[in-house]
Design an enzyme around this catalytic site. Structure first.
Site, PDB file in Angstrom:
ATOM      1  N   GLU A 103      -1.524 -83.772  33.282  1.00 42.53           N
ATOM      2  CA  GLU A 103      -1.361 -82.545  33.975  1.00 42.53           C
ATOM      3  C   GLU A 103      -2.788 -81.596  34.086  1.00 42.53           C
ATOM      4  OE1 GLU A 103       0.564 -79.109  31.744  1.00 42.53           O
ATOM      5  OE2 GLU A 103       1.440 -80.710  30.258  1.00 42.53           O
ATOM      6  N   SER A 109       4.999 -72.054  31.148  1.00 39.92           N
ATOM      7  CA  SER A 109       5.804 -71.559  29.907  1.00 39.92           C
ATOM      8  C   SER A 109       4.890 -70.974  29.126  1.00 39.92           C
ATOM      9  CB  SER A 109       6.664 -72.621  29.510  1.00 39.92           C
ATOM     10  OG  SER A 109       7.478 -73.304  30.685  1.00 39.92           O
ATOM     11  N   SER A 165      -2.463 -72.463  29.043  1.00 39.02           N
ATOM     12  CA  SER A 165      -3.629 -73.340  28.880  1.00 39.02           C
ATOM     13  C   SER A 165      -5.012 -72.740  29.395  1.00 39.02           C
ATOM     14  CB  SER A 165      -3.246 -74.843  29.155  1.00 39.02           C
ATOM     15  OG  SER A 165      -2.776 -75.465  28.412  1.00 39.02           O
ATOM     16  N   ARG A 209      -9.992 -78.244  27.054  1.00 45.23           N
ATOM     17  CA  ARG A 209      -9.080 -77.500  27.040  1.00 45.23           C
ATOM     18  C   ARG A 209      -9.634 -76.471  25.796  1.00 45.23           C
ATOM     19  NH1 ARG A 209      -4.648 -76.265  23.816  1.00 45.23           N
ATOM     20  NH2 ARG A 209      -2.909 -75.360  24.906  1.00 45.23           N
TER      21      ARG A 209
END
Lengths: 785, 485
Positions: free
Chosen positions: B204, B258, B261, B273
């Site tokens: 993703e 939700s 990141s 990340r």
């Protein structure tokens, strides 16, 4: 207010709630154990002690808790020795108990519901010529309660900035209380890991989690700045929690959270991925979205679960922000304070987890044992500048302090239902204490050899050992004051108090920092002092000293008749034999009590034969054959045979080699340890018999200095400044630490920049076995620099 | 993490982990413009090779052959991309507009049925929605001209979606679907068992970055895609300005779904990340539902628009009676989110609107605060916010813009950049630039948030279409796949 107080769990420790007996109430003025409120009764002497001598006040009123601080002089008895006027008299010296004044800082924490009642109580007990006219106030409630305080106490309220007070308080605690800071790890035993006291406490990050969050970078006493913050803090937990769960009390919310599960409420990585998110390196249990299941919950959630989720959300976020700020400013020390944390395990765990997770272990979350008092301490210090509190060192008084989590219902269900939420901290003003400059690694120096909280069998053994010996110790204390009519009553109070402390430590070994033999011994001393037994062994010491003095010349003559080589061993054996005389050791106490004639020579028979358990004697002997030491520093142990027949002949030998000697003895009494006052008299008496000692004393080759300690153990990071000055001026190159308390329970592993001799006889079978020996095994540890 | 491609041949590597060259979008666009120039050496096909794991064959004759073969063997319709998130499933569907009569004749019934169903409706069942304003028209993809449709439905309805796929006999058209998001893993087995479909899973974060770049490169129906709020600190003057993402690196990408990141992106293949937070869109929606009884994002936002958060939040002036001068905090600063709710009387008179507003502000402020800290720590000056939380959420976008502007006060050369509140805008906000810290008075606490949120200049709400970034990429992947009926 009355309604609040009536709820049984709001009661105070030792305070009773008597809602149905309004007739009981009487004016609390003057009388002991007076009542002052129709529903709350505070026995004086337990909470708000020494009010009559209170000098300065400060108050910190937070969202739910109030912290009152005051500075009071404490009258207490001390045993003083005076050189006997008639040198030919039977008594070596005279002992008198005198009233002495010392200075103590008192802090009391209670729920805001009690503010009015407590102020009344305080007013009722105030008195004395030093009664203050002003009170320093800080905290969010200082504004709200200003008029009430002024009305009730008749003091002018002087407001101080909250964050400034926090920082001042934090610096003060970090500098003065060993084991103030700790890390919390839910999965380790013990969960609390206390930090060493570093001489240099700066720089650090202070994250104060009150209603909101403030992040403050502290670089020195004077230089600090607020580098950021967040509005998501304790107020958010409380406010949102109250909305979601209809639970209005902060502590009740925390209790709810403790009983809940966050997984029904939060969306976890595994709820999205079905497992771990391998590519992103996120394990399935990580929370992807707090309250993420809130939108799809058909029937809502359990209140407990929402409280838990909320607690996680806020603590994690605080931890994350802290780690980001720490990284940005390259700081590795982060202290957390504020009412949100309030020693609550789940909160501390969640913050620790957050900061560890986000900093990848680079930053550790540290909490403070007395974080609740930071503001009050700071406000107090601001008002006490002319007393120069920074010029002194301060020590936690274990007898008068409640200890960590004293109000936690989880840890102390009994205490909680019986008492309640009054928490106390007392600190005694000490001489200025500084670290020994001879420590090799002052940053990592830990006095104690053993953290009992990390060693459950040891913990059980020592707690039982202290509990078993308590009746005897209490008996001895009473016997030492046989002429005093209330000695028996005080002895019983002492027994009860120390018994309670031991009970607390059984439930929460970390209540007063790391649990060590030293802390147990100190706690016992503090409790004895509390009930005016300043020196239960004074008479025993006097008798033993006299007996030993009578043998001194014979012993010295005996040693002088030996060859050099034989004499060196004889001196060491004498040192060891003297050390057998120790009223602190249960095995010896039994022998001494049953067989008072147990003599010095007999003690030598008890000693282990060489090779000893730790035997560096040959190395030591070789060193003695080399050039003599320039100056030796000796931390002495017991009175009687130990100091007179063991240490002084040893000192005499050093002196004869031209070595200077500093004898460091306790400033105050502890067990039968010789105090510096007693030692001065003893050396003077020995000097009368021994020209070598005499000339050494007169030409300053031998000095007696107080160590700054009143403990059977020894913390070399907190020594009297005058002693350290001597050490520096005289260029000490040999350190001798004598006795089980100073050389085994503490300092066994400490390393030094000079030659070090650690000498002790193991008078505890359990400890001896732990170290691989048996009763009366000998530790003779010599480490050249 | 993927290695950075060599500077001289950014597109010449074949076996990218997910088979997607970082400039996939541009290349496809350029190459598939129906008639690629002869001798065009764009190694498009390598992407395909990369995807199927074939060794790299960069020599020209081979490429020409491959391109020829691509035209003949282009992936079978329908082309879908799926992004299965924690809350929403985003579906991108490419509707070919250049279907020849011959093709139409050949088109099997099930394919025609799917196309018709998707393009003739804007709502599917009770929860599926096609965001008409997000569709990208006249898009050229793998040599075909068509329209890209964006459809979303709640992840909770996944079983119904699977049942539909089974009923529409989707597996007779494709054996595999391209999917990203956590659900690509979670529902993989369900796809196989219920719909007889394999999932080709794409990471993703890869999809996020590449999808973003693709959309930026193709433009949005001819309009500029990227805007920011200029003068964000002044409600009167606050206005949108276009901005250019042609040289975006390094950038901090904040994806607010939700959860949140935060990625530091140095090139399409080189990103990490940095952190994340669980206080994201799901928290806003979840808390709003629990606090106000609402049950959709739209409803929660509508409530928030009409709320007054000062009735919920405790401000500095509520504590200090005014500014907290000692530390330079204005009285209007939020000191404690939901702080007033500690008080029973205030709880009893609070309105759902106020609670929704406070929740939105709390979550948005926190994200902004963390993003700013990350930008400083990573020394990245450009911050891009994306994600479904910002869909129709001008309030949050302006708040983020204002916050970034405030923190960087006096240190910014270029103004704040966040997405244009225009239905056509496609791209998320960009903050540019945030300098490294020179003084330490940054704090979200200091943002007088109310003034900006009451600003009258707020244009009509719109969707920045941020939701589709990842599913579009999945679709592109689908369009270049050799899949068989």
């Amino acid at each position: 207010m009355k309604q609040t107080v009536r709820r049984s769990k709001m009661a105070a420790p030792g305070a009773q709630v008597s809602p149905d007996e309004p007739g009981d109430a009487e004016n609390g003025r003057g009388g002991s154990g007076g009542y002052f409120d129709h529903s709350l009764r505070l026995p004086s002497g337990e909470i708000f002690r020494n009010l009559a001598n209170a000098k300065r006040f400060a108050i910190d009123i937070g969202g739910s808790l109030t912290k009152l601080a005051y500075y009071a002089t404490v009258q207490h008895k001390v045993a003083r020795v005076h050189s006997s006027k008639h040198s030919k008299a039977e008594c070596l010296y005279e002992i008198s108990e005198q009233q002495e004044e010392s200075t103590r800082l008192h802090f009391v924490r209670f729920e805001n519901a009690f503010v009015e009642a407590c102020l009344d109580f305080v007013k009722g007990h105030l008195g004395g010529p030093d009664a203050p006219t002003l009170i320093k106030a800080t905290g969010g409630g200082a504004h709200k309660y200003k008029e009430l305080i002024e009305k009730k106490l008749g003091l002018r309220v002087d407001k101080e900035d909250e964050l400034e007070c926090l920082i001042k308080g934090c610096n003060f605690l970090l500098r003065n209380i060993p084991h103030e800071a700790f890390s919390y790890c839910k999965r380790s035993t013990p969960r609390f890991r206390f930090q060493n006291t570093h001489p240099d406490i700066f720089p650090y990050l202070l994250v104060s989690v009150g209603s909101g969050v403030s992040v403050i970078k502290v670089e020195s006493e004077e230089s600090y700045e607020r580098i950021g913050g967040s509005s998501i803090g304790g107020g958010t937990f409380w406010g949102l929690g109250a909305l979601l769960t209809h639970t209005k009390n902060f502590d009740d919310l925390l209790a709810l959270a403790a009983a809940g599960q966050h997984t029904p409420v939060d969306m976890l990585v595994r709820d999205i991925y079905g497992g771990n998110y391998g590519v992103g390196g996120l394990s399935g249990g990580i929370i992807a979205s707090s309250f993420g299941k809130g939108a799809t919950a058909q029937d809502g959630f359990e209140a407990e679960d929402m409280a838990k989720s909320l607690l996680h959300m806020i603590s994690n976020n605080v931890g994350q922000l802290a780690s980001l700020y720490a990284k940005l400013h390259s700081l590795h020390t982060v202290y957390f304070g504020g009412f949100f944390i309030r020693e609550h395990p789940a909160t501390m765990h969640s913050i620790s987890f957050g900061i560890n997770y986000w900093s990848k272990g680079e930053v550790q979350a540290l909490f403070l044992r007395h974080e609740g008092y930071l503001g009050a301490i700071g406000a107090f210090l601001k008002g006490a500048k002319e007393d120069e509190p920074d010029q002194y060192s301060w020590g936690e008084n274990y007898a008068g302090s409640s200890g960590l989590m004293s109000t936690s219902p989880e840890l102390f269900p009994v205490a909680r239902s019986r008492s309640g939420t009054f928490d106390m901290l007392e600190m005694d003003r000490l001489a200025r204490l500084v670290p020994l400059p001879l420590l090799r690694d002052p940053q990592d120096y830990v006095p104690d050899s053993h953290d009992l909280a990390q060693d459950l069998p040891a913990c059980h053994y020592w707690l039982s050992c202290f509990a078993d010996s308590l009746p005897g110790v209490a008996r001895r204390a009473v016997a030492s004051q046989s002429q005093s009519p209330d000695a028996a009553r005080r002895g019983e109070l002492f027994r009860k108090k120390f018994g309670e402390k031991l009970q607390i430590l059984r439930q929460q070994p970390c209540a007063f920092g790391s649990l060590t033999v030293r802390s147990l011994l100190d706690t016992r001393e503090h409790c004895q002092n509390e009930f005016h037994f300043p020196d239960p062994y004074c008479k025993v010491k006097q008798q033993e000293n006299e007996a030993a003095l009578r043998c001194y010349q014979a012993v010295v003559r005996g040693l002088d008749s030996l060859s050099w080589r034989e004499r060196q061993l004889g001196l060491v054996r004498g040192l060891l034999a003297g050390n057998v005389f120790d009223w602190g050791a249960k095995a010896v106490t039994d022998v001494l009590e049953s067989d008072p004639e147990f003599g010095f020579e007999e003690a030598k028979q008890q000693l282990q034969e060489r090779p000893w358990l730790v035997d560096d004697y040959d190395v030591w002997l070789k060193r003695l054959q080399g050039s003599p030491h320039h100056c030796a520093l000796i931390f002495v142990d017991n009175s009687g045979a130990d100091i007179v027949l063991g240490v002084l002949p040893f000192v005499r030998e050093l002196l004869s080699h031209g070595t200077e000697v500093i004898l460091a003895a306790n400033s105050g009494p502890a067990l039968n340890d010789v105090t510096s006052g007693e030692l001065s008299i003893l050396t003077a008496r020995v000097a009368e018999m021994d020209p070598r000692i005499c000339s050494a004393l007169s030409n300053d080759q031998l000095v007696v200095v107080q160590s700054g300690s009143s403990s059977p153990c020894l913390d070399l990071s907190r020594l009297d400044e005058a002693l350290v000055t001597e050490v520096e001026n005289r260029k000490v190159d040999l350190l001798l630490i004598e006795g089980m308390g100073r050389a085994v329970h503490t300092n066994l592993r400490a390393t030094f920049l000079c030659d070090i001799l650690k000498v002790a006889v193991l008078k505890n079978a359990w400890l001896a076995q732990r170290l691989g020996g048996q009763l009366y095994s000998v530790v003779f540890k010599y480490e050249p620099s | 993490m993927q290695p950075e491609p060599g500077p001289s041949s950014p597109c010449s590597r074949a076996s990218l982990p997910n088979g997607v060259c970082h400039c996939l979008g541009q290349r496809l666009q350029g190459t598939m413009g129906c008639e690629p120039a002869e001798g065009d050496d764009t190694p498009v096909t390598e992407l395909v090779d990369g995807e199927v794991g074939a060794p790299s064959q960069p020599d020209r004759p081979h490429i020409a052959r491959k391109q020829d073969s691509l035209r003949k063997n282009r992936p079978a319709f329908p082309w879908f991309g799926l992004d299965i998130g924690g809350t929403l499933v985003k579906l991108a569907y490419f509707e070919p507009k250049d279907i020849t009569a011959e093709e139409e004749e050949e088109e099997v019934e099930s394919l025609r049925s799917i196309r018709h169903y998707l393009t003739s409706n804007v709502a599917y069942g009770s929860t599926g929605v096609r965001d008409v304003h997000l569709e990208m028209r006249d898009l050229c993809l793998s040599g075909r001209l068509g329209t890209l449709h964006c459809i979303r439905f709640p992840t909770a309805d996944m079983p119904r979606f699977l049942a539909m796929g089974r009923d529409k006999r989707f597996s007779s058209l494709h054996t595999a679907l391209c999917a990203t998001g956590g659900g690509a893993y979670k529902f993989e087995q369900d796809f196989r068992q219920m719909a007889d479909l394999k999932l080709r899973k794409l990471d993703e974060l890869d999809c996020l970055i590449r999808g973003l770049l693709y959309i930026e490169s193709v433009g949005f129906n001819g309009a500029a895609e990227c805007y920011y709020f200029a003068d964000a600190s002044d409600p009167e003057c606050c206005h949108k300005e276009p901005c250019n993402l042609s040289d975006p690196y390094p950038l901090l990408l904040v994806n607010i779904g939700s959860g949140v990141s935060i990625l530091a992106v140095y090139s399409p293949d080189n990103y990490k990340r940095v952190t994340g937070t669980s206080l994201g869109g799901g928290t806003f929606l979840g808390l709003c539902c629990l606090l106000t009884g609402c049950d959709s994002f739209e409803e929660a936002l509508r409530l928030a628009e009409h709320g007054d958060s000062t009735r919920v939040d405790k401000l500095v002036r509520d504590i200090y009676g005014g500014d907290y001068d000692r530390f330079g905090l204005p009285g209007s600063t939020v000191a404690s989110s939901f702080g007033h709710m500690m008080c029973k009387e205030r709880r009893s008179e609070i309105r759902p609107e106020d609670l929704a507003r406070a929740t939105l502000i709390t979550i948005t402020n926190n994200i902004g605060s963390i993003a700013r800290m990350c930008a400083l720590n990573e020394r990245i000056e450009r911050v891009v916010f994306v994600g479904n939380f910002l869909r129709i959420n001008t309030l949050s976008m302006k708040l983020l813009a204002y916050a970034m502007d405030y923190w960087s006060k006096g240190q910014l050369k270029a103004p704040l950049i966040i997405p244009h509140p225009n239905p056509r805008s496609f791209l998320p906000p960009i903050i540019h630039p945030i300098p490294p810290p020179s003084n330490s008075l940054f704090s979200f606490l200091k943002v007088p948030v109310m003034s900006i949120l009451y600003s009258p200049c707020s244009p009509p709400l719109l969707s920045p279409a941020l939701l589709v970034v990842r599913c579009v990429l999945a679709l592109i992947q689908a369009s270049t796949m050799y899949t068989n009926k």
